[in-house]
Design a protein around this motif. Structure first.
Motif, mmCIF file in Angstrom:
data_model
loop_
_atom_site.group_PDB
_atom_site.id
_atom_site.type_symbol
_atom_site.label_atom_id
_atom_site.label_comp_id
_atom_site.label_asym_id
_atom_site.label_seq_id
_atom_site.Cartn_x
_atom_site.Cartn_y
_atom_site.Cartn_z
ATOM 1 N N GLU A 3 0.838 -1.190 0.000
ATOM 2 C CA GLU A 3 0.000 0.000 0.000
ATOM 3 C C GLU A 3 0.874 1.240 0.000
ATOM 4 N N VAL A 4 0.518 2.187 -0.817
ATOM 5 C CA VAL A 4 1.218 3.482 -0.908
ATOM 6 C C VAL A 4 0.236 4.552 -0.484
ATOM 7 N N SER A 5 0.680 5.440 0.403
ATOM 8 C CA SER A 5 -0.226 6.486 0.859
ATOM 9 C C SER A 5 -0.559 7.419 -0.287
ATOM 10 N N ASP A 6 -1.730 7.961 -0.243
ATOM 11 C CA ASP A 6 -2.207 8.852 -1.287
ATOM 12 C C ASP A 6 -1.890 10.289 -0.869
ATOM 13 N N PHE A 7 -0.897 10.896 -1.507
ATOM 14 C CA PHE A 7 -0.494 12.253 -1.153
ATOM 15 C C PHE A 7 -1.531 13.279 -1.584
ATOM 16 N N GLY A 8 -2.362 12.956 -2.549
ATOM 17 C CA GLY A 8 -3.353 13.894 -3.045
ATOM 18 C C GLY A 8 -4.444 14.190 -2.038
ATOM 19 N N ASN A 9 -4.666 13.320 -1.056
ATOM 20 C CA ASN A 9 -5.731 13.516 -0.085
ATOM 21 C C ASN A 9 -5.294 14.344 1.125
ATOM 22 N N ARG A 10 -4.018 14.722 1.209
ATOM 23 C CA ARG A 10 -3.539 15.508 2.351
ATOM 24 C C ARG A 10 -4.065 16.931 2.282
ATOM 25 N N ASP A 11 -4.230 17.519 3.425
ATOM 26 C CA ASP A 11 -4.663 18.915 3.507
ATOM 27 C C ASP A 11 -3.506 19.786 3.031
ATOM 28 N N SER A 12 -3.694 20.515 1.950
ATOM 29 C CA SER A 12 -2.600 21.298 1.363
ATOM 30 C C SER A 12 -2.302 22.570 2.130
ATOM 31 N N THR A 13 -3.139 22.950 3.084
ATOM 32 C CA THR A 13 -2.888 24.180 3.836
ATOM 33 C C THR A 13 -1.880 23.975 4.960
ATOM 34 N N SER A 14 -1.700 22.771 5.455
ATOM 35 C CA SER A 14 -0.746 22.548 6.540
ATOM 36 C C SER A 14 0.555 21.986 5.964
ATOM 37 N N PRO A 15 1.672 22.701 6.175
ATOM 38 C CA PRO A 15 2.944 22.224 5.648
ATOM 39 C C PRO A 15 3.447 21.009 6.408
ATOM 40 N N VAL A 16 4.210 20.192 5.723
ATOM 41 C CA VAL A 16 4.804 19.019 6.345
ATOM 42 C C VAL A 16 6.157 19.445 6.894
ATOM 43 N N ARG A 17 6.351 19.223 8.179
ATOM 44 C CA ARG A 17 7.615 19.602 8.805
ATOM 45 C C ARG A 17 8.270 18.378 9.398
ATOM 46 N N ARG A 18 9.529 18.249 9.102
ATOM 47 C CA ARG A 18 10.300 17.154 9.690
ATOM 48 C C ARG A 18 11.034 17.704 10.903
ATOM 49 N N ARG A 19 10.976 16.979 11.980
ATOM 50 C CA ARG A 19 11.676 17.402 13.186
ATOM 51 C C ARG A 19 13.139 16.995 13.068
ATOM 52 N N THR A 20 14.015 18.000 13.035
ATOM 53 C CA THR A 20 15.446 17.730 12.882
ATOM 54 C C THR A 20 16.180 17.780 14.214
ATOM 55 N N GLY A 21 15.540 18.209 15.248
ATOM 56 C CA GLY A 21 16.163 18.334 16.553
ATOM 57 C C GLY A 21 15.529 19.490 17.300
ATOM 58 N N VAL A 22 16.034 19.776 18.478
ATOM 59 C CA VAL A 22 15.451 20.844 19.281
ATOM 60 C C VAL A 22 16.009 22.213 18.929
ATOM 61 N N ASP A 23 17.197 22.269 18.344
ATOM 62 C CA ASP A 23 17.810 23.551 18.004
ATOM 63 C C ASP A 23 17.344 24.025 16.635
ATOM 64 N N PRO A 24 17.165 25.335 16.487
ATOM 65 C CA PRO A 24 16.763 25.849 15.174
ATOM 66 C C PRO A 24 17.892 25.695 14.163
ATOM 67 N N ILE A 25 17.510 25.608 12.901
ATOM 68 C CA ILE A 25 18.491 25.469 11.823
ATOM 69 C C ILE A 25 18.930 26.854 11.376
ATOM 70 N N SER A 26 20.232 27.044 11.205
ATOM 71 C CA SER A 26 20.786 28.297 10.704
ATOM 72 C C SER A 26 21.651 27.983 9.494
ATOM 73 N N ALA A 27 21.380 28.643 8.414
ATOM 74 C CA ALA A 27 22.197 28.463 7.214
ATOM 75 C C ALA A 27 23.429 29.354 7.324
ATOM 76 N N VAL A 28 24.566 28.860 6.885
ATOM 77 C CA VAL A 28 25.811 29.614 6.939
ATOM 78 C C VAL A 28 26.410 29.652 5.541
ATOM 79 N N LYS A 29 26.695 30.850 5.068
ATOM 80 C CA LYS A 29 27.322 31.007 3.761
ATOM 81 C C LYS A 29 28.809 31.223 3.996
ATOM 82 N N MET A 30 29.618 30.307 3.466
ATOM 83 C CA MET A 30 31.068 30.373 3.669
ATOM 84 C C MET A 30 31.776 30.187 2.336
ATOM 85 N N PRO A 31 32.957 30.798 2.195
ATOM 86 C CA PRO A 31 33.754 30.551 0.987
ATOM 87 C C PRO A 31 34.158 29.074 0.911
ATOM 88 N N GLU A 32 34.422 28.624 -0.292
ATOM 89 C CA GLU A 32 34.740 27.206 -0.506
ATOM 90 C C GLU A 32 35.950 26.764 0.312
#
Length: 132
Positions: A3-32
């Motif tokens: 069985e494969v879940s049907d993605f079309g039936n999901r409520d499109s107003t609520s975003p899907v969020r994956r929990r990556t940990g308790v700390d917020p994610i910060s992007a860092v731009k650094m030279p190569e």
């Protein structure tokens, strides 16, 4: 049958969020080159890039000079000393002087003569004027 879940039936107003940990994610731009150096350090210490960046920042902040808040005791002490000096100068001035002359003399004694203002290290430097 699988069985494969049907993605079309999901409520499109609520975003899907994956929990990556308790700390917020910060992007860092650094030279190569810096990224390569961080990756090498991370590998040597058996850390992920994210953990290595956190550790390196923590180490840097430990040895960095402290940042003084705006109302640090040194700043407020300087203001207090200037207020005491102004009070003492006011007691020494001739009370018969006009108010604007009293203020000019106080300012000259606390700030110094204008011809020496370029020598003061506690005042912001004016940008040099370029003659055209």
């Amino acid at each position: 049958m699988i069985e494969v879940s049907d993605f079309g039936n999901r409520d499109s107003t609520s975003p899907v969020r994956r929990r990556t940990g308790v700390d917020p994610i910060s992007a860092v731009k650094m030279p190569e080159r810096l990224t390569e150096a961080v990756d090498a350090w991370a590998e040597a210490h058996r850390l992920t890039r994210s953990d290595a960046i956190c550790k390196l920042i923590e180490l840097g902040l430990k040895i960095a000079p402290p940042v003084l808040p705006p109302e640090h005791p040194i700043t407020s002490e300087a203001i207090r000393i200037e207020e005491i000096a102004v009070h003492e100068i006011e007691t020494l001035l001739d009370p018969a002087l006009p108010e604007d002359e009293r203020e000019r003399r106080i300012r000259r004694l606390t700030e110094g003569p204008p011809e020496f203002s370029h020598e003061r290290i506690d005042l912001p430097k004016a940008s040099p004027k370029h003659g055209t």
